[in-house]
Each structure stands twice: as C-alpha cells, then as structure tokens.
Design a protein around this motif. Structure first.
Motif, PDB file in Angstrom:
ATOM      1  N   GLN A 107      -1.055 -31.287   7.189  1.00 58.48           N
ATOM      2  CA  GLN A 107      -1.929 -30.521   8.381  1.00 58.48           C
ATOM      3  C   GLN A 107      -1.211 -28.972   8.725  1.00 58.48           C
ATOM      4  O   GLN A 107      -1.860 -28.080   8.969  1.00 58.48           O
ATOM      5  CB  GLN A 107      -1.800 -31.375   9.445  1.00 58.48           C
ATOM      6  CG  GLN A 107      -2.500 -30.633  10.808  1.00 58.48           C
ATOM      7  CD  GLN A 107      -2.512 -31.774  11.840  1.00 58.48           C
ATOM      8  OE1 GLN A 107      -2.012 -32.581  11.987  1.00 58.48           O
ATOM      9  NE2 GLN A 107      -3.548 -31.506  12.846  1.00 58.48           N
ATOM     10  N   HIS A 108       0.204 -29.135   8.809  1.00 57.06           N
ATOM     11  CA  HIS A 108       1.237 -28.144   9.002  1.00 57.06           C
ATOM     12  C   HIS A 108       0.912 -26.996   8.045  1.00 57.06           C
ATOM     13  O   HIS A 108       0.720 -25.617   8.274  1.00 57.06           O
ATOM     14  CB  HIS A 108       2.465 -28.480   9.300  1.00 57.06           C
ATOM     15  CG  HIS A 108       2.668 -29.084  10.625  1.00 57.06           C
ATOM     16  ND1 HIS A 108       1.936 -28.865  11.641  1.00 57.06           N
ATOM     17  CD2 HIS A 108       3.210 -30.137  10.918  1.00 57.06           C
ATOM     18  CE1 HIS A 108       2.347 -29.588  12.874  1.00 57.06           C
ATOM     19  NE2 HIS A 108       3.190 -30.742  11.921  1.00 57.06           N
ATOM     20  N   LEU A 109       1.207 -27.419   6.816  1.00 54.88           N
ATOM     21  CA  LEU A 109       0.650 -26.358   5.575  1.00 54.88           C
ATOM     22  C   LEU A 109      -0.490 -25.764   5.541  1.00 54.88           C
ATOM     23  O   LEU A 109      -0.691 -24.574   5.130  1.00 54.88           O
ATOM     24  CB  LEU A 109       1.305 -27.044   4.018  1.00 54.88           C
ATOM     25  CG  LEU A 109       2.593 -27.423   4.132  1.00 54.88           C
ATOM     26  CD1 LEU A 109       2.958 -28.157   2.807  1.00 54.88           C
ATOM     27  CD2 LEU A 109       3.570 -26.129   3.913  1.00 54.88           C
ATOM     28  N   ALA A 110      -1.471 -26.430   5.758  1.00 54.67           N
ATOM     29  CA  ALA A 110      -2.878 -26.059   5.909  1.00 54.67           C
ATOM     30  C   ALA A 110      -3.197 -25.098   6.812  1.00 54.67           C
ATOM     31  O   ALA A 110      -3.731 -23.887   6.623  1.00 54.67           O
ATOM     32  CB  ALA A 110      -4.087 -27.021   6.040  1.00 54.67           C
ATOM     33  N   ARG A 111      -2.576 -25.280   8.103  1.00 57.89           N
ATOM     34  CA  ARG A 111      -2.775 -24.378   8.955  1.00 57.89           C
ATOM     35  C   ARG A 111      -1.759 -22.846   8.642  1.00 57.89           C
ATOM     36  O   ARG A 111      -2.436 -21.791   8.873  1.00 57.89           O
ATOM     37  CB  ARG A 111      -2.171 -24.841  10.469  1.00 57.89           C
ATOM     38  CG  ARG A 111      -2.351 -23.786  11.638  1.00 57.89           C
ATOM     39  CD  ARG A 111      -2.214 -24.448  12.970  1.00 57.89           C
ATOM     40  NE  ARG A 111      -0.903 -24.940  12.962  1.00 57.89           N
ATOM     41  CZ  ARG A 111      -0.573 -26.290  13.104  1.00 57.89           C
ATOM     42  NH1 ARG A 111      -1.532 -27.433  12.955  1.00 57.89           N
ATOM     43  NH2 ARG A 111       0.830 -26.657  13.289  1.00 57.89           N
ATOM     44  N   GLY A 112      -0.598 -23.148   8.365  1.00 54.02           N
ATOM     45  CA  GLY A 112       0.115 -22.216   7.787  1.00 54.02           C
ATOM     46  C   GLY A 112      -0.322 -21.499   6.754  1.00 54.02           C
ATOM     47  O   GLY A 112      -0.502 -20.062   6.633  1.00 54.02           O
ATOM     48  N   ARG A 113      -0.958 -21.995   5.792  1.00 51.49           N
ATOM     49  CA  ARG A 113      -1.575 -21.128   4.522  1.00 51.49           C
ATOM     50  C   ARG A 113      -2.965 -20.268   5.107  1.00 51.49           C
ATOM     51  O   ARG A 113      -3.088 -19.207   4.535  1.00 51.49           O
ATOM     52  CB  ARG A 113      -2.150 -21.950   3.576  1.00 51.49           C
ATOM     53  CG  ARG A 113      -0.858 -22.600   2.624  1.00 51.49           C
ATOM     54  CD  ARG A 113      -1.199 -23.493   1.586  1.00 51.49           C
ATOM     55  NE  ARG A 113      -0.104 -24.099   0.720  1.00 51.49           N
ATOM     56  CZ  ARG A 113      -0.015 -25.295   0.788  1.00 51.49           C
ATOM     57  NH1 ARG A 113      -0.577 -26.318   1.180  1.00 51.49           N
ATOM     58  NH2 ARG A 113       1.151 -25.766   0.324  1.00 51.49           N
ATOM     59  N   SER A 114      -3.703 -20.802   6.049  1.00 49.65           N
ATOM     60  CA  SER A 114      -4.630 -20.338   6.582  1.00 49.65           C
ATOM     61  C   SER A 114      -4.236 -18.915   7.309  1.00 49.65           C
ATOM     62  O   SER A 114      -5.023 -18.082   7.099  1.00 49.65           O
ATOM     63  CB  SER A 114      -5.650 -21.078   7.640  1.00 49.65           C
ATOM     64  OG  SER A 114      -6.555 -20.385   8.182  1.00 49.65           O
ATOM     65  N   ALA A 115      -3.116 -19.037   8.105  1.00 45.99           N
ATOM     66  CA  ALA A 115      -2.720 -17.900   8.685  1.00 45.99           C
ATOM     67  C   ALA A 115      -2.256 -16.842   7.767  1.00 45.99           C
ATOM     68  O   ALA A 115      -2.390 -15.589   7.951  1.00 45.99           O
ATOM     69  CB  ALA A 115      -1.384 -18.558   9.646  1.00 45.99           C
ATOM     70  N   ILE A 116      -1.675 -17.325   6.850  1.00 42.26           N
ATOM     71  CA  ILE A 116      -1.125 -16.282   5.638  1.00 42.26           C
ATOM     72  C   ILE A 116      -2.181 -15.557   5.007  1.00 42.26           C
ATOM     73  O   ILE A 116      -2.288 -14.598   4.750  1.00 42.26           O
ATOM     74  CB  ILE A 116      -0.109 -16.898   4.519  1.00 42.26           C
ATOM     75  CG1 ILE A 116       1.080 -17.439   5.322  1.00 42.26           C
ATOM     76  CG2 ILE A 116       0.191 -15.999   3.656  1.00 42.26           C
ATOM     77  CD1 ILE A 116       1.926 -16.164   6.008  1.00 42.26           C
ATOM     78  N   ASP A 117      -3.185 -16.472   4.526  1.00 36.80           N
ATOM     79  CA  ASP A 117      -4.415 -15.840   4.031  1.00 36.80           C
ATOM     80  C   ASP A 117      -5.058 -14.975   5.054  1.00 36.80           C
ATOM     81  O   ASP A 117      -5.641 -13.516   4.637  1.00 36.80           O
ATOM     82  CB  ASP A 117      -5.609 -16.943   3.637  1.00 36.80           C
ATOM     83  CG  ASP A 117      -4.875 -18.083   2.425  1.00 36.80           C
ATOM     84  OD1 ASP A 117      -4.204 -17.416   1.815  1.00 36.80           O
ATOM     85  OD2 ASP A 117      -5.663 -18.831   2.413  1.00 36.80           O
TER      86      ASP A 117
END
Length: 177
Positions: free
Chosen positions: A37-47
């Motif tokens: 969950q945290h990685l998905a949110r972090g990757r979305s923010a980086i994208d």
C-alpha cells in the motif's frame, strides 16, 4: 518468500508491543500488505512528480548535490525519493519506514507542484492541483507520523485518497504530460 530470522524476531516484537485493535495491524502478511500500500502510494506520487517535472520543463539533469533553485530542488527531491522507493523491497518489513518513503515521495511531488504552478501561472485548475498536492503530502505525512507509524488503516486510506485526488487534479490542470 519467508522472513529472515531478523524479520521474524522484529515481527514477534512488534506483535508483542503493538495493540491488536484500533485499526493497527501486526501480522507478517499484514505488514507485507502495508508495504504494498505504501509503495503504491509512493510510486503514484513519484509518477505524478515526474509528470509535473515534464510539464514544468524540469529534467533529471537539473538535480544537484546542493540544490539552490526551484528546478534543482524539484529534480533532486524526485530523484532521491525515487531511489529510496526502489530500495524499500530490500529492507526488512517496517511500515513506519515504508510510510516515510511514501511521505517523502508525496513531499517531492508537492515541491514539483509548486514549480508547475509557477510555470502554469495563476488559475483555478493550477491552484487546485497545487492544493491537492499539498493535501496529499500532509495526509501521507500523517499516515507516517507518530500516531499510526504507517499502520493506521484510517490514516493510510486518507493518504491513498488524497494521492488519488492529487493525480486527478494534476491531470485536470493539464500537468500530466
């Protein structure tokens, strides 16, 4: 993939220390779910941050060891946050650390949103996209904060929703390029 002895001992200690109620999760599978969950949110923010960099004309070459201008600050924040996210899978399961990586990615995206807003100029959609980026950063910070340490379901859900809203606002403003 099984947990290492260090992870097992860390998980056992977390299970013993952390309450099993109030939205706090402690099992190994729950910790893996939190990491996803945290990685998905972090990757979305980086994208999102990378899209905003493209919109604002900020490239990876703008990153600096000591950033001093808005473009170098934005590029450096995105680069460092992306590198940290890429390394999370190598680290022991730690929802607080995972949430901090997602928080840092959201903060980097907020920095870039400031640059994108300056590039776009004043207007309802740019202002809304910037505000949504700041809200996503704050919500991600709350999810990583002292209260939940990356484990509180309500705070994590709020951070996920704020990230989704920031993506939608960036797209509506035409920043997603």
């Amino acid at each position: 993939m099984s947990a290492s002895d260090g992870e097992k001992s860390q998980l056992a200690s977390l299970d013993a220390e952390a309450p099993s109620h109030g939205g706090v999760t402690t099992s190994e599978e729950a910790l893996r779910d939190l990491r996803r969950q945290h990685l998905a949110r972090g990757r979305s923010a980086i994208d999102r941050a990378r899209a905003l960099c493209r919109f604002a004309g900020i490239g990876e070459q703008d990153a600096r060891p000591v950033p001093t201008d808005p473009a170098s600050k934005a590029a450096t924040a995105v680069r460092l946050s992306a590198q940290a996210l890429a390394r999370v899978a190598e680290a022991p399961l730690d929802p607080a650390a995972d949430a901090r990586c997602a928080r840092n990615a959201a903060a980097a995206a907020a920095v870039v949103a400031t640059a994108a807003q300056a590039h776009a100029g004043a207007g309802e959609l740019p202002d809304a996209a910037h505000a949504a980026a700041v809200r996503a950063s704050l919500a991600s910070g709350q999810a990583a904060g002292q209260v939940g340490l990356g484990r509180d379901e309500t705070l994590n859900r709020a951070a996920d929703e704020a990230e989704a809203a920031a993506v939608a606002a960036a797209k509506a403003a035409g920043w997603w390029v």
